[in-house]
Write an enzyme that holds these catalytic residues in place. Structure first.
Site, PDB file in Angstrom:
ATOM      1  NE  ARG A   1     -10.972  -2.668  -1.339  1.00 28.11           N
ATOM      2  CZ  ARG A   1      -9.678  -2.816  -1.613  1.00 28.11           C
ATOM      3  NH1 ARG A   1      -9.289  -3.743  -2.468  1.00 28.11           N
ATOM      4  NH2 ARG A   1      -8.790  -2.040  -1.072  1.00 28.11           N
TER       5      ARG A   1
ATOM      6  CG  ASP B   1      -4.777  -9.194  -2.139  1.00 24.15           C
ATOM      7  OD1 ASP B   1      -3.709  -9.429  -1.549  1.00 24.15           O
ATOM      8  OD2 ASP B   1      -5.516  -8.253  -1.860  1.00 24.15           O
TER       9      ASP B   1
ATOM     10  CG  HIS C   1      -2.087  -1.101   0.678  1.00 24.40           C
ATOM     11  ND1 HIS C   1      -1.943  -2.432   0.998  1.00 24.40           N
ATOM     12  CD2 HIS C   1      -3.164  -1.016  -0.127  1.00 24.40           C
ATOM     13  CE1 HIS C   1      -2.931  -3.111   0.436  1.00 24.40           C
ATOM     14  NE2 HIS C   1      -3.689  -2.276  -0.248  1.00 24.40           N
TER      15      HIS C   1
ATOM     16  CD  GLU D   1      -9.162  -9.124  -2.865  1.00 30.63           C
ATOM     17  OE1 GLU D   1      -8.162  -8.464  -3.191  1.00 30.63           O
ATOM     18  OE2 GLU D   1     -10.030  -8.686  -2.090  1.00 30.63           O
TER      19      GLU D   1
ATOM     20  CB  CYS E   1      -9.758  -2.923  -9.551  1.00 34.17           C
ATOM     21  SG  CYS E   1     -10.041  -4.191  -8.307  1.00 34.17           S
TER      22      CYS E   1
END
Ligand code: PEP
Ligand code: MG
Length: 755
Positions: free
Chosen positions: A504, A628, A361, A604, A675
């Site tokens: 999300r 992921d 991240h 994912e 995404c």
């Protein structure tokens, strides 16, 4: 043996440089095996030789001088074969060879083990004895284990040496390699941000005023002592007198005759207070930690803990906090959303995060902000960057410290080219994403920061494909309430008026930790993450859904996506809660204004790939979270720098999985988007277009780039490329094929300026 190994590795890791570390090793090997000789040879690859670096028993003057070619002697054979050799009588071995000039005698007993780090032979560890004898299995195991543990320590220690020369001064030019986290190049001075109360990361600095530093440290010690006293008071009724005396012992360590006296001595020698504290603690712990008695080793831990308490009070002193006054390259152990939130982002030229990988991240945030970044330099102490001039190459993942003029000119040129490319890309801001034959592929954005919205509107995104709602959560001190969330989500909807926004639901866990809701697990990526957390906490989930629904009043195109779905039960339970929230909100507001949202999942977790038929009966769309999905397909932790080289979106298994997913979904019934980070990768985007994905969602800055790429390919061409890709067997072959296609269309500069 285990205890012995632990002690040796601990002492070695405390060594100030590689040479000292190696000397400790050879001394300890001799002592443990009772051998006359122990030596370490390190590989010198440019000269194809093994150099004797440290020895106990041979002539110490031969260290750094004696060298063997890679295929010379038994030592060479160990390096070549990458396995240990244990000989009762080495003189009868065909490779036997000895060096009288190094004080070597025809020793009989010989044992050696290779030192290997990340598949590369770094050297050989050897022990020898005059008498004929076979080293026991236990001794062999000891040497092999020590060599394996040493490999990492030596690699780290060598990296440190690269940054500092023997006089403690910084070298002229040094290169470090990490992972490219966000593209672009930056040149500037480093500003290091230390995690709060991290003693080991504190650099040495000269005190500006000894009197001021003494005042600070005395106050910090006073506060820490008061804290211990308070702890004792609190525990008065819970502990026996004997146990309570522990607090008195702590207070003693912190009193004027204990640690404080030594810290003051360091300050008197000219050090600033935090540095003085670190130095004093290091001196004490070195002694404690090498003691055999576990009781004393425990005391070392106590001491570090107490010192940390003092440090917290020192750092509370606002004057001690680092600030970002001018443009600089930000260096931190881990760049978090929280850290970025505190800083003026326009002053950050580049970012270096010691932890993380290209899809961590920290990297995602860097890309969102358009700041070149490198991450994954595990084990490099961040204090070595302090005050250094740095070139950061976010395309390759390289960092140069104190670069020379030639290198600086070269990179300045690259920055100029980057600027030209960005200018060229501006023409695509208002253009639709069309292929040469007029096919429109909707390009959406991944958002989370306010900066994302502004940028996304500028680059003409077709909507928000992934709103990471956890990002506003990460930037707060407690869970935001319903009203606050309504305001946050409405800001996104307002920025994208008329376009669809996919929210999300809260995706915490893994590497996304809320400071106010810590989750501690051994395997966080396989643990309590995403939907698993929110289904266990319906009160959090329901508030979020209610807030999304309330924010959506007056807007259309609202979607909700569910992260980490692994089973149908999770979908059913989520849908039930979404329904509940919908009816609750509907009863609170006028029924006419609220429409039921479209609901989809983030695909994912690989198990979801095999349940698509059941999923599509329940949901409206599937968005592939390739970051992921690749992590779980390849069993590679996306944040673990040791295995990052194994993580690749170009891996044939990832490509084939993406193709498989497309095949499972009827094109006209359920939307299929992607995404993950690969959506914004110029090479991967061509494949995804060819496979038939309905939309790609990426960080805003990639949108003009991808529009430019699409404008060079026809749909038919991309389909042919996708067919070729899924036939290939290796990630490198896939990469090379795609690279070739982009370069021949003049798009190499989008992968790296200068191509
Ligand atoms: C993904 O996993 O690909 C994804 C988009 O989600 P995140 O990177 O936030 O885990
Ligand atoms: Mg994910």
């Amino acid at each position: 043996m285990l205890e012995r190994l632990r002690q040796i590795t601990q002492e070695v890791s405390l060594a100030s440089d590689t040479q000292q570390a190696l000397q400790i090793v050879v001394d300890k090997v001799c002592a443990t095996l009772g051998s006359e000789v122990a030596s370490v040879y390190l590989a010198d690859y440019p000269n194809q030789q093994l150099v004797l670096m440290a020895t106990e028993g041979l002539n110490p003057k031969a260290a750094g001088v004696l060298h063997l070619s890679f295929n010379e002697g038994i030592v060479g054979l160990i390096a070549q074969r990458e396995e240990p050799i244990n000989l009762e009588d080495a003189s009868s071995h065909p490779n036997f060879h000895y060096f009288p000039e190094a004080g070597e005698e025809p020793f009989k007993a010989f044992i050696g083990a290779p030192i290997i780090h990340q598949r590369k032979v770094m050297g050989v560890l050897v022990a020898q004895q005059k008498e004929r004898r076979r080293f026991s299995e236990m001794e062999e195991n000891f040497l092999v284990t020590l060599a394996a543990q040493l490999a990492g320590i030596i690699a780290e220690s060598k990296r440190r040496d690269k940054l500092t020369d023997s006089s403690g001064q910084y070298h002229v030019v040094r290169k470090l390699s990490g992972f490219p986290a966000a593209s672009g190049v930056a040149i500037g001075a480093a500003v290091v941000f230390y995690p709060p109360a991290d003693l080991s990361g504190i650099p040495d600095k000269e005190a500006k005023s000894t009197a001021a530093e003494l005042k600070r440290i005395n106050k910090a010690f006073r506060l820490a002592r008061a804290e211990i006293e308070q702890m004792k008071q609190r525990m008065q009724h819970h502990l026996a007198a004997e146990e309570l005396s522990l607090f008195d012992a702590y207070a003693k360590v912190l009193d004027e005759k204990g640690l404080q006296r030594d810290v003051i001595r360091e300050i008197d020698m000219g050090h600033w207070a935090p540095g003085a504290l670190r130095r004093a603690v290091e001196q004490h712990t070195r002694i404690f930690e090498t003691m055999e008695d576990p009781y004393f080793r425990e005391r070392a831990t106590d001491l570090v803990d107490l010192a940390r308490r003092v440090l917290v009070h020192l750092e509370d002193d606002k004057t001690a906090r680092p600030k970002l006054k001018r443009q600089a390259i930000l260096v931190a152990e881990e760049i978090t959303a929280g850290l970025l939130a505190e800083l003026p982002t326009e002053k950050i030229k580049g970012m270096i995060s010691m932890r993380g990988s290209p899809t961590s991240h920290a990297a995602i945030l860097a890309k969102a902000l358009g700041i070149p970044a490198v991450c994954g330099l595990d084990n490099v102490p961040i204090n070595r960057f302090e005050g250094q001039e740095i070139i950061l190459d976010g395309y390759k993942g390289d960092i140069f410290l104190s670069p020379n003029e030639g290198l600086r000119k070269q990179y300045q040129q690259l920055i100029k080219e980057d600027v030209l490319i960005s200018r060229d890309l501006e023409q695509y801001n208002s253009a639709p994403a069309l292929t040469t034959d007029g096919f429109h592929l909707p390009l959406l954005v991944n958002a989370g920061l306010i900066a994302d919205f502004e940028k996304s509107v500028d680059v003409g995104a077709d909507g928000v494909g992934l709103y990471r709602t956890e990002i506003p959560f990460l930037m707060r001190e407690q869970f935001p309430g319903e009203e606050e969330q309504v305001r946050i989500y409405r800001a996104a909807l307002e920025a994208f008026k008329g376009k669809s926004v996919t929210f999300r639901t809260l995706d915490i866990g893994g590497d996304k930790q809320l400071s106010y809701f810590p989750i501690q697990e051994d395997n966080p990526f396989l643990g309590w993450r995403g939907i698993r957390v929110t289904l266990d906490h319906p009160e959090i989930f329901l508030v979020q859904i209610r807030a999304i629904l309330k924010a959506s009043i007056g807007y259309s195109g609202i979607r909700i996506s569910l992260p980490m779905i692994a089973s149908i039960e999770e979908v059913d339970e989520s849908l039930r809660l979404i329904d509940q929230a919908y009816y609750e909100v509907q009863s609170e507001v006028s029924p006419a204004v609220i429409k039921p949202p479209e609901v989809g999942i983030i695909l994912e977790v690989p198990s979801a790939m095999y349940q698509i038929a059941s999923l599509v009966n329940r949901i409206d769309f599937i968005s592939v979270g390739s970051n992921d999905l690749a992590q779980y397909l390849l069993a590679v932790d996306r944040n673990n720098t040791r295995v990052s080289s194994l993580y690749s979106a170009y891996h044939p298994a990832v490509m084939r999985a993406l193709h498989f997913i497309r095949q499972q979904i009827n094109k006209n019934e359920t939307g299929l988007y992607l995404c993950g980070e690969m959506a914004g990768d110029p090479m991967a985007a061509v494949v995804l277009l060819g496979m038939g994905y309905d939309a790609l969602s990426m960080n805003a800055r990639s949108i003009p780039k991808i529009k430019k790429v699409l404008a060079q390919f026809s749909l038919q061409e991309s389909q042919t490329i996708a067919e070729q890709v899924i036939q290939l067997e290796k990630a490198k072959d896939i990469y090379d094929l795609l690279f070739h296609h982009l370069v021949t269309r003049g798009l190499g500069g989008l992968i790296r300026a200068g191509h």
